[in-house]
Design an enzyme around this catalytic site. Structure first.
Site, PDB file in Angstrom:
ATOM      1  N   ASN A 221      -8.552   2.995   8.709  1.00 42.71           N
ATOM      2  CA  ASN A 221      -7.986   1.834   9.412  1.00 42.71           C
ATOM      3  C   ASN A 221      -8.057   1.948  10.930  1.00 42.71           C
ATOM      4  O   ASN A 221      -7.856   0.961  11.631  1.00 42.71           O
ATOM      5  CB  ASN A 221      -6.528   1.627   8.979  1.00 42.71           C
ATOM      6  CG  ASN A 221      -5.718   2.895   8.995  1.00 42.71           C
ATOM      7  OD1 ASN A 221      -6.117   3.912   8.453  1.00 42.71           O
ATOM      8  ND2 ASN A 221      -4.569   2.862   9.630  1.00 42.71           N
TER       9      ASN A 221
ATOM     10  N   HIS B 220      -1.389  -7.991   2.542  1.00 44.80           N
ATOM     11  CA  HIS B 220      -1.346  -8.490   3.932  1.00 44.80           C
ATOM     12  C   HIS B 220      -2.558  -8.091   4.763  1.00 44.80           C
ATOM     13  O   HIS B 220      -2.685  -8.496   5.918  1.00 44.80           O
ATOM     14  CB  HIS B 220      -0.029  -8.110   4.621  1.00 44.80           C
ATOM     15  CG  HIS B 220       0.116  -6.675   5.020  1.00 44.80           C
ATOM     16  ND1 HIS B 220       0.002  -6.264   6.321  1.00 44.80           N
ATOM     17  CD2 HIS B 220       0.416  -5.576   4.300  1.00 44.80           C
ATOM     18  CE1 HIS B 220       0.229  -4.958   6.378  1.00 44.80           C
ATOM     19  NE2 HIS B 220       0.481  -4.514   5.167  1.00 44.80           N
TER      20      HIS B 220
ATOM     21  N   CYS C 265       1.518   1.674  12.542  1.00 38.49           N
ATOM     22  CA  CYS C 265       2.627   2.562  12.207  1.00 38.49           C
ATOM     23  C   CYS C 265       2.796   3.665  13.235  1.00 38.49           C
ATOM     24  O   CYS C 265       3.856   4.247  13.365  1.00 38.49           O
ATOM     25  CB  CYS C 265       2.404   3.203  10.850  1.00 38.49           C
ATOM     26  SG  CYS C 265       1.834   2.034   9.661  1.00 38.49           S
TER      27      CYS C 265
ATOM     28  N   THR D 110      13.117  -7.088 -10.406  1.00 37.22           N
ATOM     29  CA  THR D 110      12.612  -8.448 -10.624  1.00 37.22           C
ATOM     30  C   THR D 110      11.391  -8.684  -9.749  1.00 37.22           C
ATOM     31  O   THR D 110      11.398  -8.378  -8.557  1.00 37.22           O
ATOM     32  CB  THR D 110      13.723  -9.471 -10.318  1.00 37.22           C
ATOM     33  OG1 THR D 110      14.827  -9.161 -11.166  1.00 37.22           O
ATOM     34  CG2 THR D 110      13.260 -10.895 -10.569  1.00 37.22           C
TER      35      THR D 110
ATOM     36  N   GLN E 276      -7.830  -1.084   3.168  1.00 33.85           N
ATOM     37  CA  GLN E 276      -8.630  -1.775   4.188  1.00 33.85           C
ATOM     38  C   GLN E 276      -9.903  -2.407   3.612  1.00 33.85           C
ATOM     39  O   GLN E 276     -10.549  -3.189   4.296  1.00 33.85           O
ATOM     40  CB  GLN E 276      -9.015  -0.807   5.327  1.00 33.85           C
ATOM     41  CG  GLN E 276      -7.838  -0.363   6.187  1.00 33.85           C
ATOM     42  CD  GLN E 276      -7.226  -1.491   7.033  1.00 33.85           C
ATOM     43  OE1 GLN E 276      -7.814  -2.552   7.232  1.00 33.85           O
ATOM     44  NE2 GLN E 276      -6.014  -1.267   7.538  1.00 33.85           N
TER      45      GLN E 276
ATOM     46  N   GLY F 118       0.809  -1.213   0.000  1.00 36.73           N
ATOM     47  CA  GLY F 118       0.000   0.000   0.000  1.00 36.73           C
ATOM     48  C   GLY F 118       0.845   1.266   0.000  1.00 36.73           C
ATOM     49  O   GLY F 118       0.522   2.241  -0.686  1.00 36.73           O
ATOM     50  N   THR F 119       1.922   1.253   0.748  1.00 32.87           N
ATOM     51  CA  THR F 119       2.755   2.456   0.861  1.00 32.87           C
ATOM     52  C   THR F 119       3.326   2.841  -0.498  1.00 32.87           C
ATOM     53  O   THR F 119       3.250   4.003  -0.915  1.00 32.87           O
ATOM     54  CB  THR F 119       3.894   2.200   1.873  1.00 32.87           C
ATOM     55  OG1 THR F 119       3.293   1.935   3.141  1.00 32.87           O
ATOM     56  CG2 THR F 119       4.827   3.384   1.982  1.00 32.87           C
TER      57      THR F 119
HETATM   58  C1  LIG Z   1      -5.339   2.581   5.000  1.00 36.36           C
HETATM   59  C2  LIG Z   1      -3.941   2.090   4.799  1.00 36.36           C
HETATM   60  N1  LIG Z   1      -3.212   2.555   3.779  1.00 36.36           N
HETATM   61  C3  LIG Z   1      -1.955   2.144   3.545  1.00 36.36           C
HETATM   62  C4  LIG Z   1      -1.347   1.222   4.359  1.00 36.36           C
HETATM   63  C5  LIG Z   1       0.048   0.796   4.091  1.00 36.36           C
HETATM   64  O1  LIG Z   1       0.070  -0.462   3.445  1.00 36.36           O
HETATM   65  P1  LIG Z   1       1.383  -1.361   3.468  1.00 36.36           P
HETATM   66  O2  LIG Z   1       1.571  -1.837   4.869  1.00 36.36           O
HETATM   67  O3  LIG Z   1       1.088  -2.467   2.506  1.00 36.36           O
HETATM   68  O4  LIG Z   1       2.505  -0.512   2.994  1.00 36.36           O
HETATM   69  C6  LIG Z   1      -2.064   0.707   5.456  1.00 36.36           C
HETATM   70  C7  LIG Z   1      -1.434  -0.238   6.393  1.00 36.36           C
HETATM   71  O5  LIG Z   1      -1.605  -0.178   7.595  1.00 36.36           O
HETATM   72  C8  LIG Z   1      -3.397   1.147   5.672  1.00 36.36           C
HETATM   73  O6  LIG Z   1      -4.136   0.689   6.703  1.00 36.36           O
END
Ligand SMILES: Cc1ncc(COP(=O)(O)O)c(C=O)c1O
Length: 383
Positions: free
Chosen positions: A156, A206, A333, A242, A184, A76-77
């Protein structure tokens, strides 16, 4: 009950979910049998390439878009960073409208872009955390800068769901790009991109029982952006490096399972949440819940609870951890950060939130007995 509960209880499924055993099997098979580099032209390479393209088809099918619009990323990041930064760099975006309760990977990206000259506007929120659509519309109507709206589907920490169909319509009326963080909600809600027009959409494996470090970014075919990572020509030149073939195959398997079993999983999670609300209210009459006023108004896997202030509530997470219960104070986080949750801080400005909330987040794998155990433990801790 305590004697039988020597396992740990996991109520932190918004932070991450355990790998589904079927996903582990899929990934193990790929690890054992498909080590060819997908970019190699020999048979082993081609086999790996075929697996990746099949996984892409799964994602495209599940969100109803073209396979050429799905790009695998590290999660996601990366997907969120790519969407925002490339929209500014390659699509002429000069202004971004977002909210204060987005994930840090959006907020910190916005801070960086703002330092680099992009105008950033944080939309007003309703007390539940849902975007204030009137405020969004008013901002969209201001000025003539090319604009990107980045608003998450579900929050989240407090479970609030934004009406992304409505946001999409507003963006179309005002000719703005729309990015939505669906990390989410992928696998928990139907998402049909033929019905809701978005320019970018982010997902992460994940959160739906797939592997960590794997995600995807949907990029609408009309939006020509340049690579975020430079290097080889993987992912049709969009994301060099890769491919994480085991992760990608795991993501696709997990997504198939999540979508095929969505109704049953969501129903189970909803009843766990309902049970937890009821038990908490019965045992701690003054608890309150953050976010939407009803369970139906939000994403059922998340329950953000405020306990009445008491000396031990400061150390609640620690006491629960000692008792074998994994929960969280906010997003994973921000745990360990002195500042506490930015989501709760933003919502405190518009609605009264007392104390430090505890976030419980449920999975279809949880049981009602686990919820009861949690409540018993809380009673001991809060005495
Ligand atoms: C709403 C939301 N966006 C982005 C992320 C980040 O995703 P990733 O952990 O796959 O980088 C999270 C993870 O907690 C999330 O809850």
């Amino acid at each position: 009950m305590e004697a039988t509960m020597d396992k740990r209880i996991y109520f932190d499924n918004a932070a991450t979910t355990p790998l589904d055993p079927i996903v582990i099997d899929t990934m193990t098979q790929v690890m054992q049998q498909n080590y060819g580099n997908p970019s190699s032209i020999h048979a082993d390479g081609r086999k790996s390439r075929t697996l990746i393209e099949s996984a892409r088809k799964v994602v495209a099918h599940r969100i109803n878009c073209s396979v050429s619009e799905v790009f695998f990323t590290s999660g996601g990041t990366e997907s969120n960073n790519t969407a925002l930064k490339c929209a500014v760099r390659d699509l002429g975006v000069q202004r971004i409208i977002s909210s204060k309760i987005e994930h840090h990977c959006i907020l910190h990206t916005l801070e960086r872009l703002e330092r680099e000259g992009v105008e950033v506007i944080y939309c007003d929120l309703q007390a539940t955390g849902e975007v204030d659509y009137t405020s969004l519309e008013a901002h969209l109507g201001e000025g003539d800068k090319k604009t990107l709206v980045s608003l998450m589907h579900a929050n989240n920490e407090v479970s609030t769901i934004n009406d992304i169909a409505r946001i999409s319509e507003l963006c179309q009326v005002h000719n703005a790009f729309f990015h939505t963080d669906t990390v989410q909600t992928i696998g928990y809600r139907e998402l049909d991109l033929t019905k809701i027009k978005v320019n970018f959409l982010s997902g992460s494996a994940h959160k739906f029982y797939g592997p960590k470090g794997t995600g995807f970014l949907y990029i609408n075919g009309n939006n020509q952006i340049k690579p975020f990572l430079d290097g080889g020509s993987q992912e049709r030149n969009m994301r060099a490096g890769t491919e994480n073939i085991y992760g990608i195959c795991g993501l696709a398997k997990a997504l198939d399972l999540a979508c095929d079993n969505m109704n049953e999983r969501v129903a189970k999670i909803k009843s766990l949440n309902q049970h937890a609300r009821k038990q908490l209210k019965t045992n701690f009459p003054s608890v309150t819940f953050n976010g939407p006023t009803t369970l139906e108004g939000g994403l059922e896997k998340v329950l953000s609870v405020n306990f009445p202030p008491c000396p031990k509530s400061e150390m609640l997470m620690l006491h629960m951890d000692i008792a074998g219960v994994c929960a969280s104070g906010g997003s994973a986080c921000s745990s360990g950060s002195e500042k506490g949750s930015h989501v709760i801080a933003a919502l405190s400005e518009i609605s009264k939130i007392e104390g430090k909330p505890v976030r419980l987040s449920f999975s279809h794998k949880n049981t009602f007995e686990e919820v009861d155990y949690l409540v018993e433990k809380l009673k001991t801790v809060m005495q």
